[in-house]
Design an enzyme around this catalytic site. Structure first.
Site, short mmCIF file in Angstrom:
data_model
loop_
_atom_site.label_atom_id
_atom_site.label_comp_id
_atom_site.label_asym_id
_atom_site.label_seq_id
_atom_site.Cartn_x
_atom_site.Cartn_y
_atom_site.Cartn_z
N PRO A 1 0.79 -1.22 0.00
CA PRO A 1 0.00 0.00 0.00
C PRO A 1 0.83 1.28 0.00
O PRO A 1 1.86 1.37 0.66
CB PRO A 1 -0.81 -0.10 1.29
CG PRO A 1 -0.13 -1.11 2.12
CD PRO A 1 0.52 -2.07 1.17
N ASN A 2 0.32 2.23 -0.76
CA ASN A 2 0.84 3.60 -0.87
C ASN A 2 2.13 3.72 -1.68
O ASN A 2 2.58 4.83 -1.95
CB ASN A 2 1.03 4.25 0.52
CG ASN A 2 -0.28 4.41 1.24
OD1 ASN A 2 -1.22 4.96 0.68
ND2 ASN A 2 -0.38 3.90 2.46
N ARG B 1 4.72 12.26 -2.96
CA ARG B 1 4.67 12.78 -1.59
C ARG B 1 5.89 12.28 -0.81
O ARG B 1 6.46 11.24 -1.15
CB ARG B 1 3.42 12.28 -0.86
CG ARG B 1 2.12 12.70 -1.46
CD ARG B 1 1.54 13.90 -0.70
NE ARG B 1 0.55 14.61 -1.51
CZ ARG B 1 -0.73 14.26 -1.58
NH1 ARG B 1 -1.16 13.26 -0.87
NH2 ARG B 1 -1.56 14.93 -2.33
N TYR C 1 11.24 8.94 1.29
CA TYR C 1 11.31 7.83 0.32
C TYR C 1 12.05 8.16 -0.98
O TYR C 1 12.13 7.33 -1.86
CB TYR C 1 9.88 7.35 0.00
CG TYR C 1 9.17 6.82 1.23
CD1 TYR C 1 9.64 5.68 1.88
CD2 TYR C 1 8.05 7.45 1.75
CE1 TYR C 1 9.00 5.20 3.01
CE2 TYR C 1 7.41 6.98 2.89
CZ TYR C 1 7.89 5.85 3.51
OH TYR C 1 7.27 5.37 4.62
N ASN D 1 8.15 -5.75 -1.08
CA ASN D 1 8.04 -4.58 -0.20
C ASN D 1 6.57 -4.48 0.17
O ASN D 1 5.76 -3.94 -0.60
CB ASN D 1 8.53 -3.30 -0.89
CG ASN D 1 8.50 -2.11 0.07
OD1 ASN D 1 7.94 -2.20 1.17
ND2 ASN D 1 9.09 -1.00 -0.33
N ALA E 1 3.31 -0.87 4.69
CA ALA E 1 2.90 -0.90 6.10
C ALA E 1 2.41 -2.29 6.53
O ALA E 1 2.46 -2.61 7.73
CB ALA E 1 1.82 0.14 6.34
N GLU F 1 13.10 -9.55 1.12
CA GLU F 1 12.29 -8.43 1.62
C GLU F 1 13.05 -7.14 1.35
O GLU F 1 14.26 -7.06 1.59
CB GLU F 1 12.08 -8.63 3.13
CG GLU F 1 11.31 -7.50 3.77
CD GLU F 1 11.12 -7.72 5.29
OE1 GLU F 1 11.62 -8.74 5.82
OE2 GLU F 1 10.49 -6.86 5.91
N HIS G 1 12.96 -2.75 1.69
CA HIS G 1 12.37 -1.48 2.12
C HIS G 1 13.22 -0.33 1.60
O HIS G 1 14.46 -0.40 1.65
CB HIS G 1 12.27 -1.41 3.65
CG HIS G 1 11.37 -2.47 4.19
ND1 HIS G 1 10.01 -2.41 4.05
CD2 HIS G 1 11.66 -3.65 4.79
CE1 HIS G 1 9.49 -3.51 4.56
NE2 HIS G 1 10.46 -4.28 5.01
N SER H 1 13.31 2.73 2.90
CA SER H 1 13.90 3.40 4.06
C SER H 1 14.53 2.36 4.98
O SER H 1 14.24 1.16 4.86
CB SER H 1 12.81 4.18 4.81
OG SER H 1 11.79 3.30 5.26
N ARG I 1 13.67 4.41 12.19
CA ARG I 1 12.44 5.19 12.18
C ARG I 1 11.64 4.93 13.46
O ARG I 1 12.20 4.56 14.48
CB ARG I 1 11.66 4.87 10.90
CG ARG I 1 12.48 5.18 9.62
CD ARG I 1 11.67 4.94 8.36
NE ARG I 1 10.50 5.82 8.31
CZ ARG I 1 9.51 5.67 7.43
NH1 ARG I 1 9.56 4.67 6.55
NH2 ARG I 1 8.48 6.49 7.44
O1 CA2 Z 1 10.62 1.89 3.51
C1 CA2 Z 1 9.76 1.19 2.94
O2 CA2 Z 1 9.90 0.75 1.81
C2 CA2 Z 1 8.43 0.94 3.65
O3 CA2 Z 1 8.02 -0.39 3.32
C3 CA2 Z 1 7.45 1.95 3.09
C4 CA2 Z 1 6.09 1.89 3.78
C5 CA2 Z 1 6.23 1.98 5.28
O4 CA2 Z 1 4.98 1.84 5.91
C6 CA2 Z 1 7.19 0.92 5.81
O5 CA2 Z 1 7.32 1.09 7.20
C7 CA2 Z 1 8.54 1.03 5.16
C8 CA2 Z 1 5.22 3.07 3.33
C9 CA2 Z 1 5.12 3.24 1.86
C10 CA2 Z 1 4.39 4.53 1.63
O6 CA2 Z 1 4.99 5.18 0.56
C11 CA2 Z 1 4.66 6.47 0.39
C12 CA2 Z 1 5.29 7.09 -0.66
C13 CA2 Z 1 5.03 8.41 -0.90
C14 CA2 Z 1 4.14 9.10 -0.12
C15 CA2 Z 1 3.52 8.49 0.93
C16 CA2 Z 1 3.78 7.15 1.18
#
Ligand code: CA2
Length: 157
Positions: A11-12, A19, A24, A75, A78, A99, A101, A103, A108
């Site tokens: 998701p996202n 954003r 990211y 990936n 969340a 896996e 990520h 970040s 964090r």
């Molecule tokens: O660091 C990563 O790849 C995460 O999987 C990204 C997830 C986060 O919940 C994990 O803890 C770590 C969130 C992805 C959301 O991506 C966005 C990108 C642009 C704007 C808002 C969210």
């Protein structure tokens, strides 16, 4: 036949580059997909690149991966930190999984430090932005070539 790697994004991640570039980076998901396709080509791998905001859809795609793909890069966004369903689907898939990520999840909020996915993965790459997907492809290419060698030599790993 060219082995396929399923690259699944949760998701996202479709919002990448739109954003929160400070967290990211400025790369878009389609930019990461293009980089994965050309890197996989150099490694002799094909890529099936997908993104979903829906946990059940990710679970279905992982179930369908069993016997269909040679490796998985995941990936889970969340859902990494919440989803026993994705963990169970990965165990069903029985396919080498890396896996990823963008970040560094250990740098964090504390709730991001735990991953349900990790216990079913060969390993995790975290904190290298989109380049992490290419490192994951390198890792899978290495794992898959080791499998072929061990099968050919009759040895088990
Ligand atoms: O660091 C990563 O790849 C995460 O999987 C990204 C997830 C986060 O919940 C994990 O803890 C770590 C969130 C992805 C959301 O991506 C966005 C990108 C642009 C704007 C808002 C969210």
């Amino acid at each position: 036949m060219t082995p396929t790697v399923l690259i699944l994004n949760g998701p996202n991640l479709n919002m990448l580059g739109v954003r929160q570039p400070e967290v990211y980076g400025s790369e878009t998901l389609s930019g990461i997909e293009a980089a994965c396709r050309s890197h996989a080509g150099r490694l002799g791998l094909a890529v099936d690149f997908r993104q979903s905001n829906h946990e059940g859809e990710l679970v279905t795609w992982l179930q369908e991966a069993r016997g269909r793909v040679a490796g998985i890069i995941l990936n889970a966004g969340a859902y990494t930190h919440t989803s026993v369903a994705i963990l169970d689907a990965l165990l069903v898939a029985e396919t080498p999984t890396v896996e990823v990520h963008l970040s560094n999840i250990h740098k964090r909020e504390p709730f991001r430090a735990h991953s349900y996915v990790s216990s079913a993965a060969v390993g995790m790459i975290s904190g290298f932005g989109g380049h992490g997907y290419l490192l994951a492809l390198d890792a899978l290419a290495h794992i898959l070539s080791a499998h072929i060698v061990s099968k050919d030599s009759g040895k088990t790993t």
